[in-house]
Design an enzyme around this catalytic site. Structure first.
Site, short mmCIF file in Angstrom:
data_model
loop_
_atom_site.label_atom_id
_atom_site.label_comp_id
_atom_site.label_asym_id
_atom_site.label_seq_id
_atom_site.Cartn_x
_atom_site.Cartn_y
_atom_site.Cartn_z
N ASP A 90 -33.06 18.44 -9.72
CA ASP A 90 -33.84 18.90 -8.57
C ASP A 90 -33.03 18.65 -7.30
O ASP A 90 -31.97 18.05 -7.33
CB ASP A 90 -35.20 18.21 -8.52
CG ASP A 90 -35.10 16.69 -8.35
OD1 ASP A 90 -34.01 16.21 -8.02
OD2 ASP A 90 -36.11 16.01 -8.57
N ASP A 263 -41.65 20.30 -16.07
CA ASP A 263 -41.20 18.90 -16.06
C ASP A 263 -42.31 18.04 -15.49
O ASP A 263 -43.13 18.52 -14.70
CB ASP A 263 -39.93 18.73 -15.21
CG ASP A 263 -40.27 18.61 -13.73
OD1 ASP A 263 -40.34 17.48 -13.22
OD2 ASP A 263 -40.50 19.66 -13.09
N CYS A 301 -49.32 13.12 -36.35
CA CYS A 301 -48.04 13.14 -35.62
C CYS A 301 -46.90 12.66 -36.51
O CYS A 301 -47.03 11.67 -37.23
CB CYS A 301 -48.15 12.26 -34.38
SG CYS A 301 -46.65 12.17 -33.39
#
EC number: 2.4.2.29
Length: 369
Positions: A90, A263, A301
């Site tokens: 960024d 993000d 999971c």
């Protein structure tokens, strides 16, 4: 860099980003946040093992410590942190936004005192690009002003138009450098300002476009209405990146509307506070009910943590403030996010995204017993 949309289901897009070195990122994709050249608590090998394809680095923090020169001396951020897959950095705009009380913003840039050592720092669009060139990330972002919420129409308009001028300066500073510069659409929650921003950025013909200035306190319905208003004006042949938006339901709604990249610090930050994401909603591991619970975090999971450890053990580690607990929780939360994106990609491929979304919400409402 090229973006290829392989199939769509409604507005949801299943695609891939192909980098000049041949690396490929499957989209839609979630990017774990590595603020200080590390995703807190995890090694690059662990990130790779849980399926991360691209991560985010923070220009603001890395510029202040250790400094761009040190990272450049290593050959760039990939070599510095030993991560060989793509990296997006960024620009520092959001961190400058977060320093609102101690920074001065002008047309030239942002002047503030370093939160590390108090020295004065002047961040301009050109400086942000130069730092990101030194970091040598694959995707770099223009410096923008993150418009706060709430903001009046005039405040949002002035902020957005300065970000546009900064985008042009960023592009000029970037030149023909090998990194890929994305522009950032601003404009608050005002549809016409968002459209003006998008149309002006499209004229720059950048490799990709981000939607910024959301997840700053606006209601969920306002955020989704903003996306609905602006995305028709963002090119279909370029990747679309929704910055900083990160609840699982927000990812589903973003993908539904045609977003390709996300993000957020949420999965890793929440993991360190024993706040875990599962197929059946949030599991708050600090609850005493889990002291004797022999089940994994999520029985559906396949992450490293769920395949080996019980809720009871993880509850114990958290109570003892053991570093391993935060690490195992982070592995699980990031795996959950990465796997959620995998499931959405498959649902788009099979043209059943709406069915997937309905099942997602139904399961989230079940809760963890």
């Amino acid at each position: 860099m090229n973006y290829e949309c392989m199939t769509q289901d409604g507005r949801a897009r299943r695609g891939r980003i192909i980098f000049d070195n041949g690396q490929i990122v499957q989209t839609p994709v979630f990017m774990p946040v590595g603020t200080q050249a590390t995703v807190k608590g995890l090694s690059p090998e662990e990130l790779d093992a849980l399926g991360a394809e691209i991560i985010l680095g923070n220009t603001f923090h890395l510029m202040l410590r250790p400094g761009a020169e040190i990272i450049q001396a290593h050959g760039g951020l990939h070599q510095f942190m030993h991560w060989q897959k793509p990296i997006l950095t960024d620009s520092g705009g959001f961190q400058v936004f977060s320093l609102a009380k101690i920074r001065k913003l002008t047309e030239e840039g942002a002047r503030f005192r370093s939160p590390i050592d108090g020295r004065e720092v002047f961040l301009t669009p050109e400086k942000s690009i130069a730092v990101q060139h030194a970091l040598n990330s694959n995707i770099i972002m223009q410096l923008d002003e993150c418009t706060p919420y709430p903001a009046t129409y005039d405040e949002a308009a002035n902020s957005m138009r300065m970000s546009l001028r900064w985008a042009r300066r960023s592009q000029q500073a970037h030149g023909d450098h090998a990194n890929h510069l994305f522009g950032i659409v601003q404009g608050g929650i005002y549809p016409d300002l968002r459209q003006e921003s998008a149309q002006a950025l499209v004229e720059l013909d950048l490799p990709g476009y981000a939607i910024g200035g959301l997840a700053v306190g606006e209601p969920k319905d306002a955020r989704e209405a903003t996306l609905d208003a602006v995305l028709p004006f963002v090119p279909k042949n370029k990747p679309r990146y929704l910055m900083g938006v990160g609840k699982p339901a927000d990812l589903v709604e973003g993908v539904r509307r045609g977003i390709d990249m996300f993000d957020c610090v949420m999965p890793s930050r929440n993991a360190r506070n024993a706040y875990l994401f599962t197929r059946f909603g949030i599991l708050k591991l600090r609850n005493s009910r889990y002291k004797e619970d022999l089940r994994p975090i999520d029985e559906t999971c396949n992450c490293y943590t769920c395949q080996r450890y019980s809720r009871s053990y993880l509850h114990h580690l958290d109570k003892c403030n053991e570093i391993l607990g935060a690490r195992l929780n982070t592995i699980h939360n990031l795996y959950y996010y990465v796997h959620l994106m995998h499931e959405m990609r498959r649902a788009i491929e099979e043209h059943r995204f709406d069915d997937f979304a309905r099942a997602f919400y139904a399961e989230q409402e079940c809760g963890n017993d």
